[in-house]
Design a protein around this motif. Structure first.
Motif: not given
Length: 454
Positions: A23-43, A52-60
């Motif tokens: 459901d949308e909650r699962h996807v949002n939780d996953a995208l939150r973790q993807v966001r943190v992973a990208l920031l930690e990778a110096d993006v 993240i915005a472009s992925i969320r638009e399709r993923a939900v």
């Protein structure tokens, strides 16, 4: 590079795949973790937000949530956007202009410009059969011009003779004139760098650009630059006008954010990756392949290309004839070990195979690294010619001598002998069963099935 990002994203997506429905909650939780992973990778933060915005638009949307395999669809969505962020299509070096084609390398001091210049020159001369001339425009760093001359000899590519006191723009014009008069296809211009971005460097780079009208202006940047990568790329792009980016030290401990950020920030494609210290350690940049490797999907295409570049055809045919006759000695084992090291070692090969992240961790825990290949080669080199041909000669005293001669232990020698016997036994089975045996058992020393790439 990207190991930590790949591990983090792998954990996130593995949890998604285990869920039968999302459901949308699962996807949002996953995208939150993807966001943190990208920031930690110096993006860079703006790049992460847009991603993240472009992925969320399709993923939900209904495309994912009503899919038969929603977890897999999220991974595919992330993969597709990752490819877009990295540039979509692969773009090679532009060699369509009228010869001599000027290619200008710019960047900060210490980023690896001079080494990249030699690597690119060697690649153009060997794989594309172009006549290449290298010219060092760095009159500030001590022995910079001499360094390029030394690298030129190693790469077997000529360099412009050094004229004491000549300034960068004059050197660039002389290089282009020599290129025209002596029939060179490509002239590589290695410009001077600074420890930080300054007006003097930018003015000089712009003057060289105006004097030579290069087909390519490549920014050479260290993959370990981190968040400063975006500022660096934007500054050079505004002042000099970049056509592409070459990332160095990609094989190091970098977190990978530079590769993801620079393309998105400047619109300039990453064209080359420096993947080691040797002069042949340079690769074309393929966004789709890199995205697959980041997401743990492997890169079998690059693996096959690397194999075709490094495998000695004559030696491979000779080994194949031995396979057919069921003959296999320590010399053949040593040849296979050398081949593995040429293709990037165990870690390099494993990184290109799909779904082997866990296996890589097990290898790391068991300390089964490239040192094992080197030690095995040393052990075989310490054997006499007769011992390499006949394993039965290796009694206890001979094994002690071999261990002492190779700087290893008797246990190491025993392991190599055991590996040889297993491979030799498999060879005999394959010989009895013909080609069907090869298909069933795989090549010696490699597991059967899809991971047996020979």
């Amino acid at each position: 590079m990207f190991d930590s990002l790949s591990d983090r994203l792998g954990t996130v997506f593995e949890a998604l795949r285990k869920r039968g429905a999302l459901d949308e909650r699962h996807v949002n939780d996953a995208l939150r973790q993807v966001r943190v992973a990208l920031l930690e990778a110096d993006v860079a933060l703006p790049v992460v937000k847009e991603f993240i915005a472009s992925i969320r638009e399709r993923a939900v949307g209904t495309e994912v949530l009503r899919s038969v395999t929603p977890g897999q669809m999220v991974v595919k969505t992330v993969h597709d956007h990752l490819v877009e962020m990295l540039g979509g299509e692969s773009e090679g070096i532009n060699l369509t202009a009228t010869p001599p084609i000027a290619i200008m390398l710019v960047g900060l001091q210490g980023s690896g410009k001079t080494t990249t210049c030699a690597k690119l020159a060697r690649r153009l001369s060997t794989t594309q059969k172009r006549r290449v001339l290298m010219a060092s425009l760095d009159v500030y760093r001590p022995a910079a011009q001499d360094q390029l001359a030394v690298l030129g000899k190693q790469a077997e590519v000529p360099t412009l003779p050094i004229v004491a006191g000549q300034q960068p723009v004059a050197i660039a014009r002389r290089a282009m004139e020599v290129g025209r008069l002596q029939g060179y296809d490509v002239v590589l211009l290695d410009t001077a760098g600074r420890l930080h971005i300054d007006d003097e460097m930018m003015i000089e780079a712009a003057a060289v650009r105006d004097a030579t009208n290069p087909a390519e202006v490549l920014l050479v940047a260290d993959a370990m630059t981190g968040q400063d990568a975006v500022t660096l790329a934007e500054s050079f792009h505004q002042r000099v006008g970049l056509s592409g980016i070459a990332l160095t030290r990609v094989d190091g401990d970098a977190r990978g954010g530079a590769a993801l950020s620079m393309r998105a920030a400047t619109g300039c494609p990453v064209k080359l990756l420096g993947v080691g210290e040797k002069l042949d350690a340079i690769e074309d940049f393929h966004p789709d392949r890199l995205a697959s490797r980041i997401l743990g999907m492997g890169d079998v295409v690059s693996l096959v290309e690397k194999a075709s570049e490094t495998i000695d055809q004559e030696e491979a045919e000779k080994l194949a004839r031995k396979f057919e006759k069921g003959r296999f000695d320590f010399n053949d084992l040593a040849a296979q070990l050398r081949q593995m090291r040429k293709m990037g070692g165990m870690e390099g090969l494993m990184g290109m195979l799909p779904g082997v992240a866990k296996v890589k961790k097990q290898l790391a825990q068991s300390r089964l690294d490239d040192g094992v290949l080197v030690r095995s080669e040393a052990i075989i080199s310490s054997m006499t010619k007769a011992e390499r041909r006949n394993v039965r000669l290796l009694n206890g005293s001979r094994r002690r001598r071999i261990a002492a001669g190779s700087g290893t232990t008797i246990q190491d020698v025993n392991r190599v002998v055991k590996q040889y016997k297993e491979m030799s036994g498999m060879m005999k089975k394959m010989n009895k069963q013909g080609k069907k045996g090869i298909m069933r058992h795989g090549l010696p020393g490699m597991p059967p099935g899809p991971f047996n790439f020979g």
